[in-house]
Design a protein around this motif. Structure first.
Motif, short mmCIF file in Angstrom:
data_model
loop_
_atom_site.label_atom_id
_atom_site.label_comp_id
_atom_site.label_asym_id
_atom_site.label_seq_id
_atom_site.Cartn_x
_atom_site.Cartn_y
_atom_site.Cartn_z
N VAL A 32 0.85 -1.20 0.00
CA VAL A 32 0.00 0.00 0.00
C VAL A 32 0.88 1.25 0.00
N MET A 36 1.65 4.33 -2.90
CA MET A 36 1.49 5.76 -2.60
C MET A 36 2.82 6.50 -2.73
N TYR A 51 3.65 11.13 5.97
CA TYR A 51 3.62 9.80 5.36
C TYR A 51 2.71 8.85 6.15
N ARG A 53 0.44 9.69 8.32
CA ARG A 53 -0.91 10.27 8.28
C ARG A 53 -1.61 9.90 6.97
N GLY A 54 -0.88 9.97 5.86
CA GLY A 54 -1.45 9.65 4.56
C GLY A 54 -1.85 8.20 4.45
N MET A 55 -1.00 7.30 4.96
CA MET A 55 -1.33 5.88 4.92
C MET A 55 -2.57 5.58 5.75
N SER A 57 -4.95 7.79 6.58
CA SER A 57 -6.08 8.47 5.94
C SER A 57 -6.61 7.66 4.76
N SER A 58 -5.71 7.03 4.00
CA SER A 58 -6.15 6.24 2.85
C SER A 58 -6.99 5.04 3.28
N ALA A 59 -6.87 4.65 4.55
CA ALA A 59 -7.66 3.54 5.08
C ALA A 59 -8.89 4.06 5.83
N GLY A 60 -9.13 5.38 5.77
CA GLY A 60 -10.29 5.96 6.42
C GLY A 60 -10.10 6.25 7.90
#
Length: 138
Positions: A32, A36, A51, A53-55, A57-60
């Motif tokens: 994953v 990204m 980084y 935070r983005g991972m 966030s991508s999982a909700g």
């Protein structure tokens, strides 16, 4: 039984910490992250919070908008990413990512470092967090 994710690369603590939060394996989370454009070899993974935070966030999964200074273990939320082992290289701050969890009244840290005798830590005096990111709705 809780089975912590162990980082498979010396610099994979951010990926492993997110895997610990999301209940994924290291290889699942690495795939994953790589999709990204996030790679364990990139030192920014442990010198920049965007980084992880983005991972998440991508999982909700939501995180606090800012890093919150660490005051005490008792003041932590039930789930948080902690920065420990702070150091500087060429004037830039770096750290090691771990996950703090409070579950059924028990507090512990999931530390993905492969050299530890146990990756479920309760030796709170040995860890010296500088700040944390609250993790919500995970």
């Amino acid at each position: 039984m809780l089975k912590p994710v162990i980082q498979e690369e010396p610099t994979g603590c951010g990926i492993a910490s997110v895997a610990n939060v999301l209940g994924k394996t290291y290889s699942e989370m690495k795939a994953v992250a790589n999709a990204m454009d996030i790679y364990a070899e990139d030192k920014s993974l442990w010198s920049d919070t965007q980084y992880v935070r983005g991972m998440l966030s991508s999982a909700g999964v939501e995180t606090s908008p800012d890093e919150i200074p660490f005051e005490s273990w008792g003041c932590l939320p039930d789930l948080a990413l902690l920065s420990i082992k702070h150091h500087q290289e060429a004037g830039k701050n770096f750290w090691h990512w771990v996950v703090f969890k409070r579950q059924e009244g028990q507090e512990f840290v999931l530390d993905s470092a492969s050299y530890l005798p146990s990756n479920i830590r309760t030796d709170f005096d040995e860890m010296q967090p500088k700040w944390f990111i609250e993790v919500m709705n995970a």
